[in-house]
Enzyme design. Structure first.
Site, PDB file in Angstrom:
ATOM      1  N   ARG A  50       0.825  -1.213   0.000  1.00  0.00           N
ATOM      2  CA  ARG A  50       0.000   0.000   0.000  1.00  0.00           C
ATOM      3  C   ARG A  50       0.858   1.261   0.000  1.00  0.00           C
ATOM      4  NH1 ARG A  50      -4.421   0.681   4.633  1.00  0.00           N
ATOM      5  NH2 ARG A  50      -2.566   1.156   5.868  1.00  0.00           N
ATOM      6  N   LYS A 149      -2.707   6.916   1.176  1.00  0.00           N
ATOM      7  CA  LYS A 149      -2.451   7.221   2.588  1.00  0.00           C
ATOM      8  C   LYS A 149      -1.378   8.304   2.604  1.00  0.00           C
ATOM      9  CE  LYS A 149      -2.133   4.810   6.991  1.00  0.00           C
ATOM     10  NZ  LYS A 149      -3.227   5.477   7.688  1.00  0.00           N
TER      11      LYS A 149
HETATM   12  N1  PXG Z   1      -9.100   4.810   7.089  1.00  0.00           N
HETATM   13  C1  PXG Z   1      -8.218   5.782   7.325  1.00  0.00           C
HETATM   14  C2  PXG Z   1      -8.516   7.155   6.851  1.00  0.00           C
HETATM   15  C3  PXG Z   1      -7.044   5.489   8.036  1.00  0.00           C
HETATM   16  O1  PXG Z   1      -6.154   6.448   8.272  1.00  0.00           O
HETATM   17  C4  PXG Z   1      -7.769   3.197   8.226  1.00  0.00           C
HETATM   18  C5  PXG Z   1      -8.903   3.542   7.508  1.00  0.00           C
HETATM   19  C6  PXG Z   1      -7.581   1.775   8.638  1.00  0.00           C
HETATM   20  O2  PXG Z   1      -6.585   1.158   7.827  1.00  0.00           O
HETATM   21  P1  PXG Z   1      -5.616   0.019   8.394  1.00  0.00           P
HETATM   22  O3  PXG Z   1      -4.752  -0.312   7.249  1.00  0.00           O
HETATM   23  O4  PXG Z   1      -4.862   0.641   9.528  1.00  0.00           O
HETATM   24  O5  PXG Z   1      -6.480  -1.090   8.816  1.00  0.00           O
HETATM   25  C7  PXG Z   1      -6.812   4.177   8.490  1.00  0.00           C
HETATM   26  C8  PXG Z   1      -5.569   3.835   9.242  1.00  0.00           C
HETATM   27  C9  PXG Z   1      -3.316   7.122  13.904  1.00  0.00           C
HETATM   28  C10 PXG Z   1      -3.408   5.917  13.051  1.00  0.00           C
HETATM   29  O6  PXG Z   1      -2.204   7.416  14.358  1.00  0.00           O
HETATM   30  C11 PXG Z   1      -4.317   5.890  12.010  1.00  0.00           C
HETATM   31  C12 PXG Z   1      -4.392   4.777  11.193  1.00  0.00           C
HETATM   32  C13 PXG Z   1      -3.576   3.715  11.423  1.00  0.00           C
HETATM   33  C14 PXG Z   1      -2.660   3.747  12.453  1.00  0.00           C
HETATM   34  C15 PXG Z   1      -2.579   4.865  13.294  1.00  0.00           C
HETATM   35  O7  PXG Z   1      -4.338   7.783  14.119  1.00  0.00           O
HETATM   36  N2  PXG Z   1      -5.288   4.831  10.197  1.00  0.00           N
END
Ligand code: PXG
Length: 289
Positions: A50, A149
């Protein structure tokens, strides 16, 4: 703490980037949030795929092969004796002029931080959480595509501000058509009977690594799982709603816009999948040693 910066593990105070870095000036860059469980980096290849796709989408060439990047992540964990924790991988556009042109930036910066993670309070996993839908829309897919991301999280920050001001910790963003996209830092699922439904990425969802893992685990546990367009009606009338994310893992949502969801407590499907996920996470990943 040792931080990886461009091939070197340096002390926290030496882990710095320039004020002329376009990552700072324009939010121009990409990142990943990754977990380590039980001495393994969880689904590292998926996160790297990703990361490189996000970079490709913004025409940013990462100056490392995915293999070298994986080695850098593991080395950073090792240097910090991390067995359980959180890894933040960041690639910025690098130093350029005071102007948008990314092609003038010749040295992308690669940063890896291995540390702790602030989860939602533990009690919320027992009780479920209250969230709201907010007015801030998920970016249009032809603006900053939500599949990227990127370091530009201001839209999510604006949504988070609305959530906090409403007295809750997380929120659901709708896309410009009014369909459910995702939460500010998590994906969203609804449960209807033995079926799980989550919005497709074209509705404005990041293709979450946790989301994909839950889709796989659901099938293994005899549920059906699919992507479909959802509206707020579907959230309000669901048997269960839960969020998934690297930081959150799987957390039940028991109230949305002050409406009780299902029985108002974490439902059986959410609980079963959360347990299955915890077990899966403990045993899956790239060993740190
Ligand atoms: N949507 C968004 C907008 C994200 O930023 C997810 C979904 C979930 O994706 P994953 O691959 O993690 O299952 C995310 C991920 C933080 C933090 O510090 C945010 C995420 C991951 C780790 C830490 O707020 N977001």
């Amino acid at each position: 703490m040792r931080v990886y910066v461009n091939g070197r593990l340096v002390s926290k105070k030496d882990a710095v980037v320039s004020v002329f870095d376009h990552g700072l000036l324009y939010g121009d860059g990409v990142f990943e949030g990754i977990r380590a469980y039980n001495g393994r980096v969880f689904l590292l290849d998926e996160h790297l795929r990703r990361l490189y796709a996000s970079a490709r989408a913004i025409a940013l060439e990462i100056p490392l092969t995915p293999k070298k990047m994986a080695e850098a992540v593991v080395a950073t964990c090792k240097a910090n004796r991390l067995r359980d924790g959180y890894i933040r991988l960041v690639v910025t556009r690098g130093v350029g002029s005071l102007g948008l042109n990314p092609y003038l930036c010749k040295n992308p910066q690669v940063i890896c931080i291995a540390g702790a993670i602030q989860l939602y309070p533990k009690e919320l996993y027992e009780t479920g959480m209250a969230i709201v839908t907010v007015g801030t829309m998920r970016n249009h897919t032809e603006a900053i595509n939500p599949r990227i991301k990127s370091l530009n999280y201001l839209n999510n920050v604006l949504a988070k501000i609305e959530a906090i001001n409403a007295g809750v910790m997380e929120c659901i963003l709708l896309n410009p058509q009014g369909f459910v996209a995702e939460a500010s830092g998590d994906n969203v699922f609804i449960v209807r009977g033995s079926e799980l439904v989550t919005p497709p990425t074209w509705c404005g969802a990041l293709r979450g690594i946790t989301r994909d893992a839950v889709l796989r685990l659901a099938l293994e546990h005899g549920y059906t799982a699919r992507e479909d367009v959802l509206t707020r009606y579907d959230l309000y009338t669901a048997d269960e709603v839960f969020l998934t994310g690297t930081a959150a893992e799987i957390i039940a949502v028991t109230e949305i816009d002050r409406r009780k969801i299902g029985e108002g407590k974490p439902g059986p499907v959410t609980r079963r999948l959360a347990a299955a996920f915890a077990e899966y996470a403990r045993h899956t990943g790239t060993p740190i040693e």
